[in-house]
Design an enzyme around this catalytic site. Structure first.
Site, PDB file in Angstrom:
ATOM      1  N   GLU A  60       0.811  -1.226   0.000  1.00  0.00           N
ATOM      2  CA  GLU A  60       0.000   0.000   0.000  1.00  0.00           C
ATOM      3  C   GLU A  60       0.838   1.267   0.000  1.00  0.00           C
ATOM      4  O   GLU A  60       0.466   2.272  -0.603  1.00  0.00           O
ATOM      5  CB  GLU A  60      -0.956   0.005   1.199  1.00  0.00           C
ATOM      6  CG  GLU A  60      -2.146  -0.942   1.062  1.00  0.00           C
ATOM      7  CD  GLU A  60      -1.797  -2.378   1.426  1.00  0.00           C
ATOM      8  OE1 GLU A  60      -0.671  -2.619   1.905  1.00  0.00           O
ATOM      9  OE2 GLU A  60      -2.650  -3.260   1.230  1.00  0.00           O
ATOM     10  N   HIS A 129     -11.688  -5.704   8.248  1.00  0.00           N
ATOM     11  CA  HIS A 129     -12.418  -5.485   6.997  1.00  0.00           C
ATOM     12  C   HIS A 129     -13.725  -4.732   7.248  1.00  0.00           C
ATOM     13  O   HIS A 129     -14.681  -4.868   6.495  1.00  0.00           O
ATOM     14  CB  HIS A 129     -12.736  -6.818   6.315  1.00  0.00           C
ATOM     15  CG  HIS A 129     -11.525  -7.578   5.852  1.00  0.00           C
ATOM     16  ND1 HIS A 129     -10.694  -8.244   6.708  1.00  0.00           N
ATOM     17  CD2 HIS A 129     -11.002  -7.759   4.612  1.00  0.00           C
ATOM     18  CE1 HIS A 129      -9.715  -8.820   6.025  1.00  0.00           C
ATOM     19  NE2 HIS A 129      -9.875  -8.546   4.752  1.00  0.00           N
TER      20      HIS A 129
END
Lengths: 327, 376
Positions: A60, A129
């Site tokens: 990322e 999540h």
């Protein structure tokens, strides 16, 4: 106008933007062949090829960092963070680099970058999540943060974000992706970043909210309508910069304020909203400002009852509305 | 970007058993099944069948909505897991990624509390808080499944530092996926592990794909065992469908780590039977090829064949194990079914070790009580 889901509206926006501007490319994990984990970028690889729809390595920091560099070099990259929960390795790049380059280069350089990140819970995604990340980024001057809740707004704000000369964090609520449908015009139109929208007019109290909680608040407001309580629901749409004019006008009209967000309470956006209203509209307030927010626990848990306990619901929002209306 | 590279995500035997030259990087295969202890071999076989059936039934439970969220299965990785676990010792610490059901069961946790965690129940190994990706058991030195890719690497490195610091026995096993070798935390951990001579093994489960992106497409060095070269970390590749090859390589590198304080990288190649997670439709792979590879690289049929040829098992034994495992996995499902849901009021438990005043403000307590009463 065709009816699209939130997800389809974002996809259409991406497609149109890529067709209109060759500088736009999409960079993220599994955005190409797989079409993204939520299939937002489905079909784009076939249409625009692997130079513009790039399956990045799982990294990322460099996904965002490379996009910052490309943006400074006159590209219009869209970085996709697969789940907002995964954004933290890129935190330094977003805060120390993207948000500061215009300022620290004395306006020599700028970063026209859009970072898309699916956030929020209610999908049983558990600890990594499901989370809301907006408060962490709304704190950062130099960034813009948008969180559209309807398909119309999503496509419009995506276009506006791409047209913006500064970095925009574009938050997409995962549960809204397929749940929320709405009319979406074909072709180009925009909603200005920094403009809230009154999604329901009312006179008895104001709700400030965004994302999934907008829909829960609207549902609660409908219930309250049956009890002769007239609720105004304001969809913030942009979380930084806040549309203080719309916020204050609404509160001055109704004199009561309820803030609803899924992100946890302490240090959340609600605190800033409450401070603005308390400072600017103190004399128009007829009741203490109330907040319905996620609880202050480290993360939204997995098990169904725990997830339900975490998320504000239309019922708990309606309850708070009743308390406030009766005050 | 040039044209898409063709994926070659399949394991390969090193060829020593049929006389061919070993492939570059592959650990030598030295075992002779005829000289192995038959009871141990049968135990390995049983465990592999148990993991297979556990995961198949977990998949079924997902489709029945007993399991929700995100669920990643070890189908096709049974030899990788059992071979590794056969090599590890009691004092060793284990860190894994989110694809970890098999590891914790092979480490000795009963299937019942694991299934109950997948169901989100109170008797789950993490009390229902984490679900599939967040299994922990301190008593087994099982330090958790990690939902953030690479999140476990620095932690495992630090645990190995503590072993050195305290002069404790044992090593740390840090399991990661192939795609994790692209993230910064991985490289930072490798550097520390080599710099400080830490007893940690970085165990790459190389199933050829980081979700939907092949190794050749996501890593500029697709020979993942070489990715420690610039850190002077020894690496080798192992056929992850060969349980004894994995065991032997893990055993050797574990002993080296413990005695010589040297980290190592194992690049363990296997074939992922299904999509990345239960809900991944796997459209990025050629399904005819996937089907063929499932047969070709099935670690259980491979091991079963070896054991039959060695005369250690027969049809009756295979049936016996099948029946036993069927019953054990069904018992795990029943256990999970009967376990109560976690209590909503327990949500605030375990935020801090000591009493902390005002964890919940009066306003939040009121809101929470409203939630407990269903908003009424």
């Amino acid at each position: 106008m065709p009816e699209l889901t939130l997800l389809e509206a974002i996809r259409q926006g991406l497609d149109e933007a890529m067709a209109a501007d060759a500088r736009v490319f999409v960079f993220g994990e599994d955005v190409g062949r797989r079409g993204g984990v939520f299939r937002v970028t489905e079909g784009l690889l076939d249409k625009y090829g692997p130079l513009r729809v790039i399956d990045s390595p799982l990294a990322e920091s460099v996904i965002v960092g490379a996009c910052i560099g490309a943006a400074m070099n006159d590209a219009r990259p869209i970085a996709e963070i697969q789940f907002a929960d995964f954004i933290y390795p890129a935190f330094n790049q977003i805060i120390s680099e993207a948000a500061r380059i215009r300022y620290r280069s004395n306006d020599d350089w700028h970063v026209p970058l859009v970072i898309r990140a699916p956030y929020g819970g209610g999908i049983h995604g558990a600890l990594y999540h499901s989370q809301s990340i907006e408060a962490l980024f709304c704190h950062v001057p130099g960034l813009k943060v948008v969180a559209p809740a309807t398909p119309y707004d999503a496509k419009a704000l995506l276009k506006a974000s791409l047209a913006d000369p500064d970095p925009v964090l574009f938050l997409e609520h995962k549960k809204c992706y397929r749940l929320i449908k709405g009319q979406v015009p074909d072709g180009d139109y925009q909603v200005e970043i920094g403009k809230a929208d009154i999604k329901r007019q009312g006179s008895d109290l104001t709700v400030l909210t965004y994302g999934l909680m907008l829909h829960y608040s609207l549902e609660a407001a409908e219930v309250l309508a049956g009890e002769d309580i007239d609720v105004e629901v304001v969809d913030l749409r942009t979380l930084r910069p806040l549309d203080t004019a719309t916020i204050l006008a609404s509160v001055r009209k109704t004199s009561k304020l309820l803030i609803v967000h899924e992100d946890n309470l302490t240090g959340g956006l609600g605190g800033e909203l409450a401070a603005i209203v308390a400072q600017e509209a103190f004399e128009q307030l007829d009741a203490p400002i109330m907040r319905v927010c996620g609880p202050d626990v480290p993360a939204m848990p997995y098990a169904k009852p725990l997830e339900e306990a975490f998320l504000p619901s239309p019922a708990t929002i309606a309850d708070a509305m009743r308390v406030l209306a009766a005050y | 970007m040039t044209e898409t590279k063709k994926a070659k995500p399949v394991p390969a035997s090193n060829g020593t058993t049929n006389g061919a030259a070993p492939l570059e990087g592959y650990a030598p295969v030295m075992y002779d099944i005829a000289r192995e202890n038959a009871d141990e071999m049968k135990q390995h076989y049983y465990q592999m069948v148990l993991l297979r059936r556990f995961e198949e039934r977990a998949r079924e439970m997902y489709t029945k909505a007993k399991i929700g969220g995100y669920c990643h299965l070890n189908l096709g990785e049974e030899a990788t897991i059992i071979g590794l676990m056969a090599a590890l010792q009691e004092p060793d610490y284990i860190y894994t990624n989110y694809r970890e059901h098999g590891y914790i069961i092979a480490r000795g946790v009963e299937p019942g509390p694991v299934m109950a965690e997948l169901f989100g129940k109170e008797d789950g190994i993490s009390g229902g808080r984490g679900g599939s990706m967040h299994l922990f058991d301190a008593s087994k030195h099982f330090m958790g499944g990690y939902g953030i890719v690479g999140g476990q690497c620095p932690l495992a490195t630090g645990a190995a530092y503590a072993i050195n610091y305290k002069g404790d026995p044992g090593v740390v096993l840090c399991q990661v996926g192939d795609s994790t070798t692209n993230i910064g935390a991985w490289y930072e951990s490798l550097n520390l592990a080599a710099l400080y001579n830490l007893p940690v093994i970085f165990f790459i489960v190389n199933n050829g794909f980081g979700m939907g992106t092949s190794v050749e497409e996501h890593s500029s060095e697709p020979d993942l065992w070489k990715k420690g070269d610039s850190f002077r970390i020894h690496g080798e590749r192992v056929d992850g469908t060969d349980v004894l090859a994995v065991r032997d390589a893990a055993r050797r590198l574990r002993e080296r780590a413990e005695k010589e304080r040297k980290p190592a990288i194992m690049d363990v190649v296997s074939f992922r039977f299904i999509g990345h997670s239960v809900i991944d439709s796997d459209r990025y792979r050629d399904q005819a090829e996937v089907k063929a590879n499932r047969l070709k690289f099935d670690p259980i049929t491979k091991f079963e064949q070896q054991l039959r040829e060695a005369g250690m098992i027969d049809d009756a034994y295979v049936k016996e194990i099948g029946d036993r495992v069927e019953g054990e996995v069904q018992a795990a499902i029943d256990f999970a079914d009967k376990s109560p849901a976690p209590k909503m009021e327990d949500m605030y438990q375990y935020m801090y070790a000591t009493d902390v005043p005002n964890i919940i403000s009066d306003a939040e307590r009121e809101l929470f009580e409203a939630r407990l009463s269903g908003g009424k």
